[in-house]
Every structure is written in structure tokens, then in C-alpha cells.
Design an enzyme around this catalytic site. Sequence first.
Site, PDB file in Angstrom:
ATOM      1  N   ASP A  72       0.855  -1.186   0.000  1.00 34.83           N
ATOM      2  CA  ASP A  72       0.000   0.000   0.000  1.00 34.83           C
ATOM      3  C   ASP A  72       0.896   1.243   0.000  1.00 34.83           C
ATOM      4  OD1 ASP A  72      -3.227   0.561   1.011  1.00 34.83           O
ATOM      5  OD2 ASP A  72      -1.777   2.213   1.072  1.00 34.83           O
ATOM      6  N   ASN A  79     -13.038  -3.238   2.347  1.00 38.03           N
ATOM      7  CA  ASN A  79     -14.020  -2.175   2.542  1.00 38.03           C
ATOM      8  C   ASN A  79     -15.019  -2.165   1.391  1.00 38.03           C
ATOM      9  OD1 ASN A  79     -12.797  -1.125   4.933  1.00 38.03           O
ATOM     10  ND2 ASN A  79     -11.231  -0.136   3.680  1.00 38.03           N
ATOM     11  N   GLY A 126     -15.422   3.447   3.862  1.00 40.23           N
ATOM     12  CA  GLY A 126     -14.285   4.234   3.377  1.00 40.23           C
ATOM     13  C   GLY A 126     -13.620   3.688   2.135  1.00 40.23           C
ATOM     14  N   GLN A 127     -14.349   2.895   1.334  1.00 39.67           N
ATOM     15  CA  GLN A 127     -13.745   2.398   0.097  1.00 39.67           C
ATOM     16  C   GLN A 127     -13.420   3.581  -0.819  1.00 39.67           C
ATOM     17  OE1 GLN A 127     -16.052  -0.479  -2.169  1.00 39.67           O
ATOM     18  NE2 GLN A 127     -14.360  -0.849  -3.602  1.00 39.67           N
ATOM     19  N   SER A 128     -12.181   3.655  -1.271  1.00 43.30           N
ATOM     20  CA  SER A 128     -11.758   4.775  -2.122  1.00 43.30           C
ATOM     21  C   SER A 128     -11.333   4.325  -3.511  1.00 43.30           C
ATOM     22  CB  SER A 128     -10.623   5.551  -1.456  1.00 43.30           C
ATOM     23  OG  SER A 128      -9.506   4.714  -1.254  1.00 43.30           O
ATOM     24  N   HIS A 132     -10.150  -5.160  -3.233  1.00 45.48           N
ATOM     25  CA  HIS A 132      -8.800  -5.423  -2.732  1.00 45.48           C
ATOM     26  C   HIS A 132      -8.899  -5.847  -1.280  1.00 45.48           C
ATOM     27  CE1 HIS A 132      -9.865  -1.140  -2.545  1.00 45.48           C
ATOM     28  NE2 HIS A 132      -9.254  -1.114  -1.371  1.00 45.48           N
ATOM     29  N   LEU A 133      -8.114  -6.837  -0.955  1.00 41.15           N
ATOM     30  CA  LEU A 133      -8.035  -7.327   0.411  1.00 41.15           C
ATOM     31  C   LEU A 133      -6.835  -6.645   1.065  1.00 41.15           C
ATOM     32  CD1 LEU A 133      -9.440  -9.462   2.234  1.00 41.15           C
ATOM     33  CD2 LEU A 133      -7.753 -11.119   1.381  1.00 41.15           C
ATOM     34  N   HIS A 134      -7.110  -5.820   2.088  1.00 39.56           N
ATOM     35  CA  HIS A 134      -6.009  -5.222   2.851  1.00 39.56           C
ATOM     36  C   HIS A 134      -5.432  -6.291   3.777  1.00 39.56           C
ATOM     37  CE1 HIS A 134      -6.904  -0.793   2.254  1.00 39.56           C
ATOM     38  NE2 HIS A 134      -8.108  -1.257   2.000  1.00 39.56           N
TER      39      HIS A 134
HETATM   40  P1  AMP Z   1      -9.800   1.525   0.264  1.00 33.88           P
HETATM   41  O1  AMP Z   1      -9.879   2.840   0.976  1.00 33.88           O
HETATM   42  O2  AMP Z   1     -10.231   0.351   1.067  1.00 33.88           O
HETATM   43  O3  AMP Z   1     -10.467   1.586  -1.097  1.00 33.88           O
HETATM   44  O4  AMP Z   1      -8.245   1.286   0.022  1.00 33.88           O
HETATM   45  C1  AMP Z   1      -7.542   1.844  -1.039  1.00 33.88           C
HETATM   46  C2  AMP Z   1      -6.083   1.749  -0.679  1.00 33.88           C
HETATM   47  O5  AMP Z   1      -5.316   1.938  -1.865  1.00 33.88           O
HETATM   48  C3  AMP Z   1      -5.610   2.797   0.323  1.00 33.88           C
HETATM   49  O6  AMP Z   1      -5.082   2.142   1.479  1.00 33.88           O
HETATM   50  C4  AMP Z   1      -4.548   3.573  -0.443  1.00 33.88           C
HETATM   51  O7  AMP Z   1      -3.456   3.961   0.374  1.00 33.88           O
HETATM   52  C5  AMP Z   1      -4.117   2.574  -1.502  1.00 33.88           C
HETATM   53  N1  AMP Z   1      -3.555   3.134  -2.714  1.00 33.88           N
HETATM   54  C6  AMP Z   1      -4.020   4.190  -3.427  1.00 33.88           C
HETATM   55  N2  AMP Z   1      -3.251   4.392  -4.516  1.00 33.88           N
HETATM   56  C7  AMP Z   1      -2.265   3.442  -4.480  1.00 33.88           C
HETATM   57  C8  AMP Z   1      -1.160   3.134  -5.312  1.00 33.88           C
HETATM   58  N3  AMP Z   1      -0.891   3.836  -6.427  1.00 33.88           N
HETATM   59  N4  AMP Z   1      -0.360   2.094  -4.971  1.00 33.88           N
HETATM   60  C9  AMP Z   1      -0.617   1.385  -3.849  1.00 33.88           C
HETATM   61  N5  AMP Z   1      -1.652   1.621  -3.032  1.00 33.88           N
HETATM   62  C10 AMP Z   1      -2.470   2.635  -3.331  1.00 33.88           C
END
Ligand code: AMP
Length: 113
Positions: A29, A86, A92-94, A99-101
Site C-alpha cells: 500500500d 471495505n 471508506g472504500q476509495s 482489494h483485500l487489505h
Molecule cells: P480503500 O480505501 O479500502 O479503497 O483502500 C484503497 C487503498 O489503496 C488505500 O489504502 C490507499 O493507500 C491505496 N492506494 C491508493 N493508490 C495506491 C497506489 N498507487 N499504490 C498502492 N496503493 C495505493
Amino acid sequence: MDCLFCKIANKQISSNIVYEDDEIAAFTDVSPKAPVHILIIPKKHIPTVLDLTVEDCALIGRLYMIANKIATDKKIDKSGFRLVMNCNRDAGQSVFHIHLHMLGGRVMSWPPG
Ligand code: AMP
């Protein structure tokens, strides 16, 4: 497709890949929330958990098998780790490519914020 994680999976955008096969990629990440913070993704574009179909069951199972392998590789298997996916606004999905954290390397509180 204008998807950040599709671009990472097909190497249009660079990342620190720690595991890859035909179906799955795992990379660190960019904004780690723990000493070990790895994102494990299917290469197939699936926006959210709500978009999963029965055909994806084996693929999702494999995400967990890869998490299992990475936990051992990173030596956080015995200490423990957290796996989080998420979904939508309140979680808080962005990035809208599932993706599995994998978070580990420190003690985590419960419940999460
Ligand atoms: P979520 O908020 O669950 O959708 O997680 C998205 C994750 O993607 C966040 O933890 C970000 O830090 C991560 N992220 C965003 N852009 C990148 C990138 N270019 N490379 C690696 N991780 C990223």
C-alpha cells in the site's frame, strides 16, 4: 478502463509487487497503516463486494490463500494480521476495484474506527 488497480495489475502504473500470478496481484500500500500493509487484488475488474457473482467464488478464495502465503513470507503468521475488504462509503472504500487489505506487524485495536 480508467481504474487505478487495473493499471497497477497491467503495469501501466508501477507498484511494489510482492506476489503475482495469472489471476491475482499483491503490492504494498502506498500509504501504509501498519508495518506490513499489502493489497491483494484479483486482476479481473470487480468494483465492490456487491458485484461478486458465484463464478468469482474460487477467485475470492484464492485471495485468502495468497494472504496465507504472504503472511508466512513476511513472518507475521504467528504474531497475527488483519484482512479487511471495505465496501462503499461508510467503510471508506476509495478505490473501486476490490482489494483485500493485509495489515500486520503491530498490535491492532478492535473494533476498528
Ligand atoms: P480503500 O480505501 O479500502 O479503497 O483502500 C484503497 C487503498 O489503496 C488505500 O489504502 C490507499 O493507500 C491505496 N492506494 C491508493 N493508490 C495506491 C497506489 N498507487 N499504490 C498502492 N496503493 C495505493
